[in-house]
Design an enzyme around this catalytic site. Structure first.
Site, short mmCIF file in Angstrom:
data_model
loop_
_atom_site.label_atom_id
_atom_site.label_comp_id
_atom_site.label_asym_id
_atom_site.label_seq_id
_atom_site.Cartn_x
_atom_site.Cartn_y
_atom_site.Cartn_z
CG HIS A 79 -1.73 1.22 1.37
ND1 HIS A 79 -1.43 2.17 2.33
CD2 HIS A 79 -2.81 1.70 0.69
CE1 HIS A 79 -2.29 3.16 2.24
NE2 HIS A 79 -3.13 2.92 1.25
CD GLU A 82 -2.97 2.47 -3.50
OE1 GLU A 82 -3.56 3.57 -3.41
OE2 GLU A 82 -3.30 1.46 -2.86
CG HIS A 83 -0.15 6.21 -0.59
ND1 HIS A 83 -0.64 7.29 0.09
CD2 HIS A 83 -1.07 5.21 -0.42
CE1 HIS A 83 -1.80 6.97 0.66
NE2 HIS A 83 -2.06 5.72 0.37
CD GLU A 159 -5.00 5.17 3.28
OE1 GLU A 159 -5.75 4.43 2.62
OE2 GLU A 159 -3.89 5.58 2.85
#
Length: 459
Positions: A79, A82-83, A159
């Site tokens: 993840h 992904e950012h 997040e």
């Protein structure tokens, strides 16, 4: 109507060496709904579904990597990466990436799951070449700059905090841990505060190099697209990045395995000062490749898939004990989960759990009547079609199908498979799945005596 086809064509170089292979996987009428696949020599697969009647196109790249591919120390790396792919390449800055798509009124995003990651852009059909160039550039040319890694760390920690502030979301992560323990599938996709703080730029860069090889990627495009043009544009983008240098490479096969979840009767409680208690009661489900998944889909719909479902009627309509109550399935390559979620006042958590457990036991032992099964079949078929009404959903379908199954199923075939589910198949899968001893995950402000009684729901 769409039919299955296996027609293949191959282009060759002047030396006679095959350089690409194209297959028509599903043949639509007048080209509408036709699905084609081209496999490039570097192992990159490109699938498209053509819908000439629309004015949009969605382009995506699927990577065969998710949080289950992480070691404990790398939890959250997929993840995190992904950012970072949105933060800039040698060709574009982060602002260049976002403004390029914004300038044509498009939308761009990505998501990370336990077994795959997807990056996509939805644009007007005339702007598809731009979307292809931008997304391919992100996937093949990310800089993974150290300054960006440090800056994005704070974003990801926020997040995680946002997710933890939403107990209705967080309880599903807790349920995965309850069922699967401290394993890659049982850990959160986002990682934890500790693992995110510990990840370094070099760790993430190595993860990127290992998992974003063309053999592990699937390119998918749906809408008013021309397959040959998409292939040429994607190939040019990957060639510019030098990403197709391994001419003898072949795509990795879909994940497989035979994991068995042996968890039964486990209870995990996370104390939080919330207005509601959030509960998930569940048990092992089915792997996504299990042929019984169609019957389980019908069973899930009948139990907790809508306002007419058993759990909705018993918990909310008849007794008013919860606003949100539903059931769901999660299928992975080698195992699955079945869960029932409800959010209720803490003082009523035991009543809600007893009703849910009683309904699961009743359906496991007695099955569902034909009328409920028939209604669930119709509901599942209708929702399946309605869920594929935009190019983004179509891109998701063909991309995920190629990555996870290595094959495509037409909508007509899907509807036929749902319609073919028999009452006996639903009752059999109910016995197999619901007949298992459940486990339980709870988030809420439960008192010690309340928490101690939770084991009654899984005994």
């Amino acid at each position: 109507m769409t039919s299955r086809s296996t027609r293949k064509t191959a282009r060759t170089s002047s030396e006679g060496r095959a350089v690409a292979r194209t297959q028509t996987l599903l043949k639509g009428e007048n080209g509408i709904g036709t699905v084609r696949r081209t496999t490039l020599p570097g192992g990159l697969r490109i699938v498209t579904e053509t819908l000439p009647s629309v004015r949009s196109a969605t382009f995506g790249i699927w990577a065969n990597v998710g949080s289950r591919d992480e070691t404990p120390a790398l939890n959250g790396a997929t993840h995190y990466l992904e950012h970072l792919l949105f933060k800039g390449t040698a060709k574009r800055s982060a602002l260049d990436i976002s403004s390029a798509i914004d300038a044509v009124g498009g939308e761009m995003n990505a998501f990370t799951a336990k077994e795959y990651t997807c990056y996509y852009a939805r644009v007007l059909d005339t702007d598809l070449p731009l979307a292809i160039d931008v997304v391919c550039d992100m996937l093949t040319g990310s800089l993974i700059d150290a300054a960006d890694v440090d800056a994005e760390r704070g974003v990801i920690l926020e997040e995680i905090a946002m997710t933890e502030d939403d107990p209705g979301d967080c309880v599903h992560d807790l349920f995965a841990h309850t069922m699967l323990g401290d394993t890659p599938l049982g850990r959160p996709v986002l990682g934890t505060v500790d693992t995110i703080n510990a990840l370094t730029r070099d760790q993430i860069a190595r993860f990127y190099k290992k998992h974003y090889d063309p053999t592990r990627l699937v390119v998918a495009a749906a809408g008013n697209v021309d397959h040959a043009k998409v292939v040429r544009q994607v190939r040019a983008a990957f060639d510019r990045a030098g990403a197709l240098h391994r001419t003898d490479a072949t795509p990795v096969a879909p994940r497989s395995g035979a994991r068995t979840i042996r968890t039964a009767g486990r209870v995990e409680v996370l104390g939080r000062k919330t207005e509601q208690a959030h509960v998930v009661l569940g048990m092992p489900g089915l792997a996504r490749t299990d042929d019984r998944r169609w019957a389980l889909g019908v069973l899930n719909t009948a139990l907790g898939g809508g306002m007419s479902s058993r759990l909705f009627q018993e918990v909310r309509e008849k007794r008013g004990l919860a606003y949100s109550v539903y059931s769901y399935t999660s299928g992975y390559a080698d195992c699955g989960l079945f869960g029932v979620y409800a959010g209720c006042r803490p003082s009523q958590v035991h009543d809600v759990l007893k009703i849910c457990r009683d309904e699961l036991d009743k359906v496991a032992s007695e099955g569902l009547p034909d009328e409920e099964i028939s209604r669930a079949v119709g509901q599942l078929a209708g929702s399946t079609v309605l869920g594929l009404e935009d190019t983004g959903a179509l891109m998701n379908r063909i991309g995920k199908s190629e990555l996870c199954w290595g094959d495509q199923m037409s909508v007509d075939d899907m509807l036929a498979r749902i319609a073919a589910v028999t009452p006996d198949e639903v009752r059999e899968v109910a016995r197999d799945v619901l007949g298992q001893r459940p486990s339980l995950s709870v988030i809420g402000p439960l008192k010690d005596k309340q928490a101690a009684r939770l084991h009654e729901a899984v005994s």
